[in-house]
Design a protein around this motif. Structure first.
Motif, short mmCIF file in Angstrom:
data_model
loop_
_atom_site.label_atom_id
_atom_site.label_comp_id
_atom_site.label_asym_id
_atom_site.label_seq_id
_atom_site.Cartn_x
_atom_site.Cartn_y
_atom_site.Cartn_z
N PRO A 131 -7.04 39.23 -38.12
CA PRO A 131 -7.20 40.02 -39.33
C PRO A 131 -7.92 39.28 -40.46
O PRO A 131 -8.51 39.89 -41.31
CB PRO A 131 -5.79 40.37 -39.74
N ASN A 132 -7.85 37.92 -40.47
CA ASN A 132 -8.45 37.21 -41.59
C ASN A 132 -9.98 37.21 -41.52
O ASN A 132 -10.64 36.74 -42.45
CB ASN A 132 -7.92 35.79 -41.70
N TYR B 29 -6.17 49.06 -42.54
CA TYR B 29 -6.67 47.78 -42.03
C TYR B 29 -6.38 46.62 -42.98
O TYR B 29 -6.85 45.52 -42.76
CB TYR B 29 -8.16 47.89 -41.69
N GLY B 30 -5.63 46.88 -44.05
CA GLY B 30 -5.08 45.80 -44.83
C GLY B 30 -5.88 45.21 -45.97
O GLY B 30 -5.65 44.06 -46.35
N SER B 31 -6.78 45.97 -46.58
CA SER B 31 -7.46 45.46 -47.76
C SER B 31 -7.03 46.21 -49.02
O SER B 31 -7.62 46.06 -50.08
CB SER B 31 -8.98 45.50 -47.59
N SER B 32 -5.96 47.00 -48.90
CA SER B 32 -5.38 47.71 -50.04
C SER B 32 -3.87 47.79 -49.85
O SER B 32 -3.38 47.91 -48.72
CB SER B 32 -5.95 49.13 -50.14
N THR B 33 -3.15 47.74 -50.96
CA THR B 33 -1.70 47.83 -50.89
C THR B 33 -1.20 49.27 -51.03
O THR B 33 -0.03 49.53 -50.80
CB THR B 33 -1.04 46.99 -52.01
N GLN C 42 -1.58 42.55 -44.83
CA GLN C 42 -1.28 43.78 -45.55
C GLN C 42 -1.24 44.98 -44.60
O GLN C 42 -0.48 45.91 -44.81
CB GLN C 42 -2.28 44.02 -46.68
N ALA C 43 -2.05 44.97 -43.55
CA ALA C 43 -2.02 46.08 -42.58
C ALA C 43 -0.63 46.22 -41.97
O ALA C 43 -0.11 47.32 -41.82
CB ALA C 43 -3.07 45.86 -41.49
#
Length: 182
Positions: A1-2, A158-162, A16-17
C-alpha cells in the motif's frame, strides 16, 4: 500500500484502507438505502458512469430493479482498447439492466503521449482520471440528465482519505486541476 500515492498510515503503521474497511462495518446500510431512495426520487433522469465492474452492476441493479428507472450509461475508455472480459461485462450489464450506452475513447496517440508525459513529469498518470470524472459530467449536462452516479470513492477505499464522500465533486475538481497543471 505504501507505493500508492497519497496513502495514509496511522501511528502503528496500519494503512488507512484497512481502517476505513473497519469503519464500513459500522454503517447503517438500511439508513443509507433510504437516503439513496429519497435522493433518486427527486430526479427525473439518471446516468451511471460505468466500467463494467462490480460498482457499475450494483448501481445499475439498484436503479433498474429497485427504483424502476432506465439509466443512460456512460463509459470512458482508456485508449488502449477493452479486453474480451471487459466487453462481456459491459454487454452483461446492458442486457440485464437495459439503458442507452454512450462510450467515449480518447485518441490512442494522444493517450500514449499524455501517459508518458505524466509518468515522466510527476510519476503519475492523471489524464485518464480526468477523463473518467469529467466526461460523464459533461455528457450528462449536455443531455439534461440531472443525477449522475459514480462507483466507489477510491480515496476512501484505497486509503488516501479518512472519510467517505458521497459526492464526486472533489475528485472532479481535483482532476480538472491536475489536467490543467499537467
Amino acid at each position: 500500500p505504501n507505493t500508492r500515492l497519497g496513502s495514509i498510515f496511522d501511528e502503528n503503521g496500519t494503512c488507512q484502507a484497512c481502517l476505513n474497511y473497519e469503519k464500513l462495518k459500522l454503517t447503517d446500510w438500511k439508513q443509507r438505502i433510504s437516503e439513496l431512495r429519497d435522493l433518486v426520487s427527486k430526479h427525473s433522469s439518471i446516468a451511471i458512469a460505468i466500467s463494467g465492474g462490480k460498482d457499475s452492476h450494483a448501481i445499475a441493479h439498484f436503479v433498474d430493479r429497485e427504483i424502476g428507472m432506465k439509466p443512460t450509461y456512460i463509459r470512458v475508455g482508456d485508449g488502449l482498447g477493452i479486453s474480451k472480459a471487459g466487453r462481456a461485462n459491459i454487454q452483461n450489464l446492458i442486457s440485464r439492466f437495459p439503458g442507452e450506452l454512450i462510450e467515449v475513447t480518447p485518441d490512442l496517440k494522444l493517450y500514449k503521449q499524455a501517459m508518458r508525459e505524466g509518468f515522466e513529469s510527476i510519476g503519475n498518470f492523471p489524464f485518464i482520471d480526468g477523463l473518467i470524472y469529467n466526461i460523464p459530467v459533461k455528457i450528462a449536462s449536455v443531455l439534461g440528465i440531472d443525477l449522475l452516479f459514480f462507483g466507489e470513492d477510491p480515496s476512501f477505499y484505497y486509503g488516501s482519505s479518512t472519510e467517505e464522500k458521497m459526492l464526486a465533486t472533489d475528485a472532479i475538481i481535483s482532476t480538472q486541476k491536475s489536467l490543467i497543471d499537467f
